[in-house]
Design a protein around this motif. Structure first.
Motif, PDB file in Angstrom:
ATOM      1  N   THR A 147       9.072   4.951   7.615  1.00 29.68           N
ATOM      2  CA  THR A 147       7.806   4.613   6.972  1.00 29.68           C
ATOM      3  C   THR A 147       7.956   4.710   5.454  1.00 29.68           C
ATOM      4  O   THR A 147       8.839   5.406   4.947  1.00 29.68           O
ATOM      5  CB  THR A 147       6.674   5.550   7.429  1.00 29.68           C
TER       6      THR A 147
ATOM      7  N   ALA B 176       5.051  -0.055   6.318  1.00 30.21           N
ATOM      8  CA  ALA B 176       4.693   0.240   4.929  1.00 30.21           C
ATOM      9  C   ALA B 176       3.262  -0.187   4.630  1.00 30.21           C
ATOM     10  O   ALA B 176       2.738  -1.133   5.222  1.00 30.21           O
ATOM     11  CB  ALA B 176       5.643  -0.480   3.980  1.00 30.21           C
ATOM     12  N   ASP B 177       2.662   0.530   3.697  1.00 25.18           N
ATOM     13  CA  ASP B 177       1.325   0.146   3.238  1.00 25.18           C
ATOM     14  C   ASP B 177       1.373  -1.163   2.469  1.00 25.18           C
ATOM     15  O   ASP B 177       0.455  -1.985   2.570  1.00 25.18           O
ATOM     16  CB  ASP B 177       0.736   1.239   2.338  1.00 25.18           C
ATOM     17  N   GLN B 178       2.429  -1.344   1.667  1.00 19.24           N
ATOM     18  CA  GLN B 178       2.548  -2.553   0.856  1.00 19.24           C
ATOM     19  C   GLN B 178       4.006  -3.014   0.850  1.00 19.24           C
ATOM     20  O   GLN B 178       4.925  -2.230   1.077  1.00 19.24           O
ATOM     21  CB  GLN B 178       2.059  -2.289  -0.572  1.00 19.24           C
TER      22      GLN B 178
ATOM     23  N   ASP C 247       5.495   4.101   1.547  1.00 19.92           N
ATOM     24  CA  ASP C 247       4.328   3.573   0.848  1.00 19.92           C
ATOM     25  C   ASP C 247       4.554   2.104   0.522  1.00 19.92           C
ATOM     26  O   ASP C 247       3.668   1.271   0.690  1.00 19.92           O
ATOM     27  CB  ASP C 247       4.076   4.348  -0.447  1.00 19.92           C
ATOM     28  N   ILE C 248       5.770   1.809   0.036  1.00 19.26           N
ATOM     29  CA  ILE C 248       6.114   0.437  -0.336  1.00 19.26           C
ATOM     30  C   ILE C 248       7.499   0.115   0.191  1.00 19.26           C
ATOM     31  O   ILE C 248       8.455   0.874  -0.011  1.00 19.26           O
ATOM     32  CB  ILE C 248       6.115   0.242  -1.868  1.00 19.26           C
ATOM     33  N   CYS C 249       7.614  -1.014   0.883  1.00 20.30           N
ATOM     34  CA  CYS C 249       8.921  -1.542   1.277  1.00 20.30           C
ATOM     35  C   CYS C 249       9.258  -2.701   0.352  1.00 20.30           C
ATOM     36  O   CYS C 249       8.458  -3.633   0.174  1.00 20.30           O
ATOM     37  CB  CYS C 249       8.903  -2.025   2.726  1.00 20.30           C
TER      38      CYS C 249
ATOM     39  N   HIS D 204       2.352  -8.936   9.440  1.00 24.62           N
ATOM     40  CA  HIS D 204       1.328  -8.605   8.459  1.00 24.62           C
ATOM     41  C   HIS D 204       0.147  -7.910   9.110  1.00 24.62           C
ATOM     42  O   HIS D 204      -0.188  -8.146  10.273  1.00 24.62           O
ATOM     43  CB  HIS D 204       0.870  -9.863   7.727  1.00 24.62           C
TER      44      HIS D 204
ATOM     45  N   ALA E 212      -2.917  -4.354   8.191  1.00 26.81           N
ATOM     46  CA  ALA E 212      -3.290  -3.258   7.296  1.00 26.81           C
ATOM     47  C   ALA E 212      -2.056  -2.482   6.872  1.00 26.81           C
ATOM     48  O   ALA E 212      -1.945  -2.009   5.746  1.00 26.81           O
ATOM     49  CB  ALA E 212      -4.299  -2.344   7.981  1.00 26.81           C
ATOM     50  N   LYS E 213      -1.125  -2.320   7.792  1.00 24.00           N
ATOM     51  CA  LYS E 213       0.224  -1.853   7.480  1.00 24.00           C
ATOM     52  C   LYS E 213       1.189  -2.963   7.850  1.00 24.00           C
ATOM     53  O   LYS E 213       1.079  -3.546   8.938  1.00 24.00           O
ATOM     54  CB  LYS E 213       0.554  -0.573   8.250  1.00 24.00           C
TER      55      LYS E 213
ATOM     56  N   ARG F 186       5.944   7.596  -5.575  1.00 25.01           N
ATOM     57  CA  ARG F 186       5.702   6.857  -4.344  1.00 25.01           C
ATOM     58  C   ARG F 186       6.937   6.863  -3.458  1.00 25.01           C
ATOM     59  O   ARG F 186       8.071   6.880  -3.942  1.00 25.01           O
ATOM     60  CB  ARG F 186       5.315   5.400  -4.661  1.00 25.01           C
TER      61      ARG F 186
ATOM     62  N   ASN G  30      -1.617  -7.276   0.817  1.00 22.01           N
ATOM     63  CA  ASN G  30      -0.745  -6.140   0.515  1.00 22.01           C
ATOM     64  C   ASN G  30       0.717  -6.556   0.351  1.00 22.01           C
ATOM     65  O   ASN G  30       1.629  -5.761   0.567  1.00 22.01           O
ATOM     66  CB  ASN G  30      -0.879  -5.053   1.578  1.00 22.01           C
TER      67      ASN G  30
END
Length: 432
Positions: free
Chosen positions: A36, A237-239, A38-40, A222, A224-225, A60, A362
Protein backbone atom coordinates in the motif's frame (compact mmCIF):
# COMPACT_ATOMS: atom_id res chain seq x y z
CA UNK A 1 4.90 -5.24 -30.03
CA UNK A 2 5.56 -3.56 -26.69
CA UNK A 3 7.74 -0.47 -27.07
CA UNK A 4 9.29 -1.19 -23.67
CA UNK A 5 11.02 -4.22 -25.17
CA UNK A 6 11.24 -3.37 -28.87
CA UNK A 7 14.92 -2.37 -28.74
CA UNK A 8 16.06 -3.29 -25.23
CA UNK A 9 16.64 -6.29 -23.03
CA UNK A 10 14.44 -6.53 -19.94
CA UNK A 11 15.99 -4.85 -16.93
CA UNK A 12 19.14 -3.72 -18.76
CA UNK A 13 20.44 -0.32 -19.74
CA UNK A 14 21.40 0.15 -23.40
CA UNK A 15 25.06 -0.19 -24.33
CA UNK A 16 25.59 3.57 -24.05
CA UNK A 17 28.48 5.72 -22.91
CA UNK A 18 26.27 6.80 -20.02
CA UNK A 19 25.67 3.24 -18.86
CA UNK A 20 29.39 2.49 -19.16
CA UNK A 21 30.22 5.45 -16.90
CA UNK A 22 27.24 5.23 -14.54
CA UNK A 23 27.68 5.64 -10.81
CA UNK A 24 27.21 2.40 -8.84
CA UNK A 25 23.58 1.71 -7.97
CA UNK A 26 22.38 -1.59 -6.53
CA UNK A 27 19.33 -3.02 -8.23
CA UNK A 28 15.99 -2.40 -6.56
CA UNK A 29 13.92 -5.54 -5.98
CA UNK A 30 10.89 -6.16 -8.19
CA UNK A 31 7.48 -5.79 -6.58
CA UNK A 32 6.14 -9.03 -5.14
CA UNK A 33 2.67 -9.35 -3.68
CA UNK A 34 0.51 -6.49 -2.47
CA UNK A 35 1.69 -3.27 -0.87
CA UNK A 36 0.00 0.00 0.00
CA UNK A 37 1.04 3.60 -0.51
CA UNK A 38 -0.24 7.11 -0.26
CA UNK A 39 1.02 7.63 -3.80
CA UNK A 40 2.10 5.10 -6.42
CA UNK A 41 4.37 6.53 -9.10
CA UNK A 42 4.66 4.68 -12.41
CA UNK A 43 8.03 5.35 -14.03
CA UNK A 44 11.47 6.02 -12.53
CA UNK A 45 12.72 8.75 -14.83
CA UNK A 46 13.21 12.39 -13.91
CA UNK A 47 9.49 13.08 -13.50
CA UNK A 48 8.77 10.11 -11.27
CA UNK A 49 11.96 10.34 -9.23
CA UNK A 50 11.58 14.06 -8.61
CA UNK A 51 7.98 13.51 -7.51
CA UNK A 52 9.10 10.65 -5.26
CA UNK A 53 11.83 12.75 -3.67
CA UNK A 54 9.59 15.72 -2.93
CA UNK A 55 6.72 13.58 -1.66
CA UNK A 56 8.98 11.47 0.56
CA UNK A 57 10.53 14.63 1.99
CA UNK A 58 7.00 15.73 2.88
CA UNK A 59 6.46 12.50 4.83
CA UNK A 60 4.25 10.68 2.34
CA UNK A 61 4.50 6.93 1.76
CA UNK A 62 5.64 6.62 -1.84
CA UNK A 63 6.08 3.50 -3.97
CA UNK A 64 7.69 3.81 -7.41
CA UNK A 65 7.32 1.00 -9.95
CA UNK A 66 9.59 0.91 -12.99
CA UNK A 67 9.43 -1.56 -15.89
CA UNK A 68 13.22 -1.72 -16.31
CA UNK A 69 15.84 0.25 -14.36
CA UNK A 70 16.04 3.71 -12.81
CA UNK A 71 16.64 6.17 -15.66
CA UNK A 72 16.13 3.44 -18.26
CA UNK A 73 14.19 5.58 -20.75
CA UNK A 74 14.89 9.05 -22.14
CA UNK A 75 16.11 10.22 -18.71
CA UNK A 76 19.21 8.04 -18.98
CA UNK A 77 19.88 8.38 -22.71
CA UNK A 78 19.43 12.03 -23.68
CA UNK A 79 21.92 14.73 -24.60
CA UNK A 80 22.06 16.01 -21.03
CA UNK A 81 21.17 19.60 -21.95
CA UNK A 82 19.43 21.68 -19.28
CA UNK A 83 17.76 24.32 -21.40
CA UNK A 84 16.05 27.63 -20.66
CA UNK A 85 12.34 28.31 -20.84
CA UNK A 86 9.77 25.97 -22.34
CA UNK A 87 10.32 24.07 -25.59
CA UNK A 88 8.94 27.08 -27.54
CA UNK A 89 10.43 30.56 -27.44
CA UNK A 90 8.73 33.39 -25.60
CA UNK A 91 7.27 34.95 -28.74
CA UNK A 92 5.27 31.77 -29.24
CA UNK A 93 4.42 31.54 -25.54
CA UNK A 94 3.07 35.11 -25.59
CA UNK A 95 0.98 34.30 -28.65
CA UNK A 96 -0.40 31.10 -27.12
CA UNK A 97 -0.91 32.18 -23.51
CA UNK A 98 -0.72 35.97 -23.41
CA UNK A 99 2.08 38.12 -22.01
CA UNK A 100 1.32 37.75 -18.32
CA UNK A 101 1.03 33.96 -18.47
CA UNK A 102 4.12 33.77 -20.69
CA UNK A 103 6.10 35.49 -17.96
CA UNK A 104 4.94 32.87 -15.49
CA UNK A 105 5.95 30.04 -17.83
CA UNK A 106 9.37 31.68 -18.29
CA UNK A 107 9.72 31.85 -14.51
CA UNK A 108 8.89 28.14 -14.32
CA UNK A 109 11.69 27.45 -16.80
CA UNK A 110 14.15 29.44 -14.72
CA UNK A 111 13.02 27.60 -11.59
CA UNK A 112 13.45 24.27 -13.36
CA UNK A 113 17.11 24.94 -14.19
CA UNK A 114 17.81 26.17 -10.68
CA UNK A 115 16.10 23.09 -9.25
CA UNK A 116 18.42 20.77 -11.19
CA UNK A 117 21.50 22.68 -10.00
CA UNK A 118 20.24 22.81 -6.41
CA UNK A 119 19.34 19.12 -6.22
CA UNK A 120 22.75 18.10 -7.56
CA UNK A 121 24.46 20.22 -4.94
CA UNK A 122 22.18 19.49 -1.98
CA UNK A 123 22.28 15.73 -2.43
CA UNK A 124 25.92 15.46 -3.57
CA UNK A 125 24.78 13.67 -6.72
CA UNK A 126 27.36 11.81 -8.84
CA UNK A 127 27.27 14.38 -11.65
CA UNK A 128 28.32 17.96 -12.34
CA UNK A 129 26.27 20.84 -13.75
CA UNK A 130 28.40 22.39 -16.51
CA UNK A 131 27.21 25.88 -17.55
CA UNK A 132 26.66 26.86 -21.16
CA UNK A 133 24.52 25.72 -24.10
CA UNK A 134 25.32 27.17 -27.52
CA UNK A 135 22.79 27.51 -30.34
CA UNK A 136 24.28 27.25 -33.83
CA UNK A 137 22.40 28.71 -36.81
CA UNK A 138 22.54 27.33 -40.35
CA UNK A 139 21.03 30.41 -42.03
CA UNK A 140 21.80 34.12 -41.81
CA UNK A 141 18.13 34.88 -41.13
CA UNK A 142 18.29 32.52 -38.14
CA UNK A 143 21.30 34.40 -36.79
CA UNK A 144 19.41 37.70 -37.03
CA UNK A 145 16.37 36.16 -35.34
CA UNK A 146 18.53 34.61 -32.59
CA UNK A 147 20.26 37.90 -31.80
CA UNK A 148 16.95 39.77 -31.83
CA UNK A 149 15.50 37.19 -29.46
CA UNK A 150 18.42 37.69 -27.07
CA UNK A 151 17.63 41.40 -27.05
CA UNK A 152 13.96 40.67 -26.36
CA UNK A 153 14.75 38.40 -23.41
CA UNK A 154 17.07 41.03 -21.93
CA UNK A 155 14.54 43.82 -22.47
CA UNK A 156 11.27 42.07 -21.55
CA UNK A 157 12.37 39.33 -19.16
CA UNK A 158 15.56 40.67 -17.63
CA UNK A 159 17.47 37.62 -18.93
CA UNK A 160 21.02 38.69 -19.76
CA UNK A 161 22.74 35.30 -19.97
CA UNK A 162 22.83 35.13 -23.80
CA UNK A 163 26.12 35.88 -25.55
CA UNK A 164 25.61 36.57 -29.30
CA UNK A 165 28.10 35.01 -31.70
CA UNK A 166 28.84 36.03 -35.29
CA UNK A 167 30.19 33.62 -37.88
CA UNK A 168 33.75 33.92 -36.61
CA UNK A 169 32.57 33.47 -33.03
CA UNK A 170 30.65 30.26 -33.71
CA UNK A 171 33.56 28.96 -35.81
CA UNK A 172 35.99 29.60 -32.99
CA UNK A 173 33.69 27.85 -30.54
CA UNK A 174 32.78 24.68 -32.44
CA UNK A 175 35.57 24.26 -34.98
CA UNK A 176 33.19 23.99 -37.95
CA UNK A 177 32.44 26.15 -40.98
CA UNK A 178 28.87 24.85 -41.19
CA UNK A 179 27.17 27.65 -39.25
CA UNK A 180 26.59 31.36 -39.85
CA UNK A 181 26.45 32.45 -36.19
CA UNK A 182 24.52 31.83 -32.99
CA UNK A 183 24.74 32.43 -29.26
CA UNK A 184 25.74 30.86 -25.95
CA UNK A 185 23.18 30.63 -23.16
CA UNK A 186 25.31 30.80 -20.03
CA UNK A 187 22.24 30.33 -17.83
CA UNK A 188 21.66 26.88 -19.31
CA UNK A 189 23.95 23.88 -18.90
CA UNK A 190 24.50 20.16 -19.27
CA UNK A 191 24.89 17.07 -17.09
CA UNK A 192 25.57 13.33 -17.30
CA UNK A 193 21.89 12.39 -17.65
CA UNK A 194 21.95 8.86 -16.28
CA UNK A 195 24.02 9.83 -13.26
CA UNK A 196 21.56 12.64 -12.58
CA UNK A 197 18.71 10.09 -12.62
CA UNK A 198 20.72 7.82 -10.32
CA UNK A 199 21.32 10.77 -8.00
CA UNK A 200 17.58 11.47 -7.87
CA UNK A 201 16.90 7.82 -7.04
CA UNK A 202 19.46 7.82 -4.26
CA UNK A 203 18.02 11.02 -2.81
CA UNK A 204 14.45 9.73 -3.04
CA UNK A 205 15.22 6.45 -1.29
CA UNK A 206 17.25 8.26 1.37
CA UNK A 207 14.13 10.35 2.03
CA UNK A 208 12.02 7.18 2.42
CA UNK A 209 10.61 6.42 -1.02
CA UNK A 210 10.46 2.76 -2.08
CA UNK A 211 11.50 1.87 -5.64
CA UNK A 212 10.75 -1.40 -7.42
CA UNK A 213 12.56 -2.06 -10.70
CA UNK A 214 11.62 -4.70 -13.30
CA UNK A 215 7.97 -4.20 -12.36
CA UNK A 216 6.04 -3.31 -15.53
CA UNK A 217 2.48 -2.09 -14.97
CA UNK A 218 -0.22 -3.85 -16.97
CA UNK A 219 -3.28 -1.90 -15.92
CA UNK A 220 -4.76 0.42 -13.32
CA UNK A 221 -8.03 -0.30 -11.60
CA UNK A 222 -9.53 3.10 -10.88
CA UNK A 223 -11.62 3.96 -7.85
CA UNK A 224 -11.48 5.75 -4.52
CA UNK A 225 -8.26 3.79 -4.12
CA UNK A 226 -6.37 2.92 -7.27
CA UNK A 227 -4.91 -0.56 -7.77
CA UNK A 228 -1.74 -0.58 -9.87
CA UNK A 229 -1.16 -4.10 -11.19
CA UNK A 230 2.32 -5.32 -12.15
CA UNK A 231 3.60 -8.70 -13.30
CA UNK A 232 3.86 -10.19 -9.82
CA UNK A 233 2.37 -7.65 -7.47
CA UNK A 234 0.12 -4.69 -7.02
CA UNK A 235 0.09 -1.34 -5.25
CA UNK A 236 -3.08 -0.07 -3.59
CA UNK A 237 -2.75 3.70 -3.42
CA UNK A 238 -4.79 6.78 -2.65
CA UNK A 239 -3.31 8.57 -5.66
CA UNK A 240 -1.29 7.69 -8.77
CA UNK A 241 1.30 9.67 -10.70
CA UNK A 242 1.88 8.66 -14.31
CA UNK A 243 5.51 9.38 -15.22
CA UNK A 244 5.76 7.11 -18.26
CA UNK A 245 6.43 9.69 -21.00
CA UNK A 246 6.98 7.92 -24.35
CA UNK A 247 6.17 4.53 -22.86
CA UNK A 248 2.61 5.33 -21.76
CA UNK A 249 1.22 2.96 -24.43
CA UNK A 250 -2.27 1.74 -23.66
CA UNK A 251 -1.98 2.35 -19.93
CA UNK A 252 -3.86 5.65 -20.18
CA UNK A 253 -5.43 6.42 -23.59
CA UNK A 254 -6.33 9.99 -22.59
CA UNK A 255 -2.64 10.78 -22.27
CA UNK A 256 -1.47 8.64 -25.19
CA UNK A 257 -3.76 10.57 -27.56
CA UNK A 258 -1.72 13.73 -26.90
CA UNK A 259 1.77 12.31 -26.41
CA UNK A 260 3.64 10.58 -29.23
CA UNK A 261 6.83 8.49 -28.85
CA UNK A 262 9.67 9.09 -31.30
CA UNK A 263 13.23 7.78 -31.39
CA UNK A 264 16.48 9.72 -31.33
CA UNK A 265 20.09 8.55 -31.49
CA UNK A 266 23.54 9.39 -30.10
CA UNK A 267 27.06 8.13 -30.68
CA UNK A 268 30.23 8.54 -28.63
CA UNK A 269 33.56 8.65 -30.41
CA UNK A 270 36.85 7.41 -29.07
CA UNK A 271 38.63 10.10 -26.98
CA UNK A 272 39.71 12.97 -29.24
CA UNK A 273 43.38 13.83 -29.68
CA UNK A 274 42.58 17.56 -29.85
CA UNK A 275 39.18 18.14 -28.21
CA UNK A 276 39.63 21.94 -28.24
CA UNK A 277 39.54 21.82 -32.04
CA UNK A 278 35.97 20.47 -31.79
CA UNK A 279 34.76 22.55 -28.85
CA UNK A 280 36.96 25.32 -27.48
CA UNK A 281 34.77 25.77 -24.39
CA UNK A 282 33.09 23.09 -22.23
CA UNK A 283 29.57 23.91 -23.43
CA UNK A 284 26.89 21.83 -25.10
CA UNK A 285 25.61 22.73 -28.56
CA UNK A 286 22.30 22.40 -30.41
CA UNK A 287 21.61 23.66 -33.91
CA UNK A 288 18.59 25.06 -35.74
CA UNK A 289 17.64 22.09 -37.88
CA UNK A 290 14.10 20.76 -37.43
CA UNK A 291 15.65 17.38 -36.61
CA UNK A 292 18.12 18.91 -34.18
CA UNK A 293 21.80 18.04 -34.06
CA UNK A 294 23.23 18.34 -30.55
CA UNK A 295 26.59 17.57 -29.07
CA UNK A 296 29.09 18.12 -26.28
CA UNK A 297 32.35 16.68 -25.01
CA UNK A 298 32.37 14.03 -22.32
CA UNK A 299 34.56 14.45 -19.30
CA UNK A 300 37.06 12.07 -20.91
CA UNK A 301 37.06 14.12 -24.16
CA UNK A 302 34.82 12.01 -26.37
CA UNK A 303 32.44 13.72 -28.75
CA UNK A 304 28.87 12.81 -27.80
CA UNK A 305 26.87 13.66 -30.91
CA UNK A 306 23.11 13.25 -31.27
CA UNK A 307 21.18 13.40 -34.52
CA UNK A 308 18.60 11.65 -36.63
CA UNK A 309 15.13 10.45 -35.72
CA UNK A 310 12.88 7.54 -36.53
CA UNK A 311 9.19 7.06 -35.95
CA UNK A 312 8.68 3.31 -36.05
CA UNK A 313 9.18 0.66 -33.39
CA UNK A 314 12.65 -0.62 -34.26
CA UNK A 315 15.84 1.42 -34.25
CA UNK A 316 17.77 1.77 -37.54
CA UNK A 317 21.54 1.35 -38.02
CA UNK A 318 22.63 3.67 -35.21
CA UNK A 319 26.16 4.54 -36.34
CA UNK A 320 25.11 5.18 -39.94
CA UNK A 321 22.15 7.29 -38.85
CA UNK A 322 24.17 9.60 -36.60
CA UNK A 323 27.40 9.63 -38.57
CA UNK A 324 25.76 11.38 -41.51
CA UNK A 325 24.77 14.59 -39.68
CA UNK A 326 27.96 14.48 -37.58
CA UNK A 327 30.14 14.56 -40.71
CA UNK A 328 28.09 17.44 -42.12
CA UNK A 329 29.23 19.44 -39.10
CA UNK A 330 32.68 17.88 -38.65
CA UNK A 331 33.95 16.41 -41.94
CA UNK A 332 37.42 16.27 -40.36
CA UNK A 333 36.18 13.41 -38.16
CA UNK A 334 35.63 11.04 -41.07
CA UNK A 335 37.06 7.65 -40.12
CA UNK A 336 37.08 8.29 -36.38
CA UNK A 337 36.39 5.27 -34.19
CA UNK A 338 32.95 5.07 -32.60
CA UNK A 339 32.98 3.36 -29.22
CA UNK A 340 29.28 3.63 -28.33
CA UNK A 341 26.01 4.20 -30.18
CA UNK A 342 22.54 4.06 -28.71
CA UNK A 343 18.98 5.10 -29.30
CA UNK A 344 16.18 6.17 -27.04
CA UNK A 345 12.49 6.91 -27.06
CA UNK A 346 11.27 10.34 -26.02
CA UNK A 347 7.81 11.86 -26.30
CA UNK A 348 6.58 14.87 -28.22
CA UNK A 349 3.27 16.72 -28.29
CA UNK A 350 1.58 18.41 -31.24
CA UNK A 351 2.65 21.89 -30.10
CA UNK A 352 5.87 20.76 -28.35
CA UNK A 353 4.62 21.98 -24.96
CA UNK A 354 4.50 19.55 -22.02
CA UNK A 355 1.23 17.76 -21.36
CA UNK A 356 -0.03 18.09 -17.77
CA UNK A 357 -3.38 16.43 -17.17
CA UNK A 358 -5.59 14.59 -14.67
CA UNK A 359 -7.09 11.61 -16.51
CA UNK A 360 -8.93 10.62 -13.33
CA UNK A 361 -9.65 12.51 -10.10
CA UNK A 362 -6.82 10.79 -8.22
CA UNK A 363 -4.46 10.28 -11.18
CA UNK A 364 -1.90 12.90 -12.23
CA UNK A 365 0.25 12.91 -15.35
CA UNK A 366 3.03 15.01 -16.87
CA UNK A 367 4.90 14.07 -20.05
CA UNK A 368 5.68 15.10 -23.62
CA UNK A 369 8.65 17.36 -22.92
CA UNK A 370 9.65 17.23 -26.59
CA UNK A 371 13.40 17.11 -26.06
CA UNK A 372 13.42 19.70 -23.27
CA UNK A 373 12.90 17.39 -20.36
CA UNK A 374 15.94 17.40 -18.08
CA UNK A 375 14.84 20.58 -16.34
CA UNK A 376 11.10 20.55 -17.09
CA UNK A 377 10.57 16.94 -16.01
CA UNK A 378 12.35 17.62 -12.73
CA UNK A 379 10.06 20.58 -12.05
CA UNK A 380 7.03 18.60 -13.23
CA UNK A 381 7.71 16.00 -10.55
CA UNK A 382 7.87 18.71 -7.90
CA UNK A 383 4.65 20.29 -9.19
CA UNK A 384 2.80 16.98 -9.07
CA UNK A 385 4.08 16.41 -5.53
CA UNK A 386 2.57 19.78 -4.62
CA UNK A 387 -0.71 18.94 -6.36
CA UNK A 388 -1.05 15.60 -4.62
CA UNK A 389 -0.71 17.50 -1.34
CA UNK A 390 -3.59 19.77 -2.34
CA UNK A 391 -1.59 22.69 -3.72
CA UNK A 392 -2.78 22.39 -7.33
CA UNK A 393 -2.24 25.95 -8.49
CA UNK A 394 1.02 25.51 -10.38
CA UNK A 395 -0.03 22.18 -11.84
CA UNK A 396 -3.24 23.82 -13.08
CA UNK A 397 -1.26 26.62 -14.75
CA UNK A 398 0.73 24.03 -16.68
CA UNK A 399 -2.41 22.03 -17.46
CA UNK A 400 -3.96 25.19 -18.93
CA UNK A 401 -1.54 25.04 -21.87
CA UNK A 402 -3.44 23.87 -24.96
CA UNK A 403 -2.78 20.24 -25.82
CA UNK A 404 -4.40 19.08 -29.07
CA UNK A 405 -4.68 15.41 -29.87
CA UNK A 406 -2.62 14.01 -32.70
CA UNK A 407 -4.78 13.74 -35.84
CA UNK A 408 -5.84 10.36 -37.10
CA UNK A 409 -6.36 8.70 -33.75
CA UNK A 410 -4.28 5.74 -32.63
CA UNK A 411 -4.53 3.97 -36.00
CA UNK A 412 -3.43 6.82 -38.29
CA UNK A 413 -1.27 9.09 -36.15
CA UNK A 414 1.94 7.18 -36.90
CA UNK A 415 1.76 7.48 -40.73
CA UNK A 416 0.65 11.11 -40.47
CA UNK A 417 3.56 11.88 -38.13
CA UNK A 418 6.02 10.16 -40.47
CA UNK A 419 4.72 12.18 -43.41
CA UNK A 420 5.03 15.46 -41.50
CA UNK A 421 8.49 14.70 -40.12
CA UNK A 422 9.72 13.59 -43.55
CA UNK A 423 8.60 16.92 -45.01
CA UNK A 424 10.40 18.94 -42.35
CA UNK A 425 13.52 16.77 -42.73
CA UNK A 426 13.44 17.52 -46.47
CA UNK A 427 13.30 21.23 -45.66
CA UNK A 428 16.43 20.78 -43.53
CA UNK A 429 18.26 19.15 -46.43
CA UNK A 430 17.14 21.83 -48.89
CA UNK A 431 18.06 24.63 -46.50
CA UNK A 432 14.57 26.13 -46.62
Amino acid sequence: MNLLYANDRPGEYPASYYAATAAPLARFAPLRGETTADICIIGAGYTGLSAALHLAQAGRRVVVVEAHRVGFGASGRNGGQVGSGMRLDQDDMERIAGRDAARQYWAFGEEAKALVRDLIREHAMPCTFHPGVAHACWQEREVRATHAYAEKLARDYGYTQLEPLDRAGIRDLIGSDAYKGGEIDWGAGHVHPLNYAIGLAQAATAAGAVIHECSPVHHIQHGAKAVVQTDKGRVVADQVILACNGYIGGLEPKVAAKVMPINNFILATAPLEDPAAILSKPVAVADTKFVVNYWRLSEDNRLLFGGGESYGWKFPDLVKTVMKPMLEVYPQLRGIKVDYAWGGTLAITMNRLPCFTRPNPNVWSASGYSGHGVALATLAGKMMAEAVAGQTGRFDVMAALPQPRFPGGVALRWPLLVAAMTWFSLRDRLGI
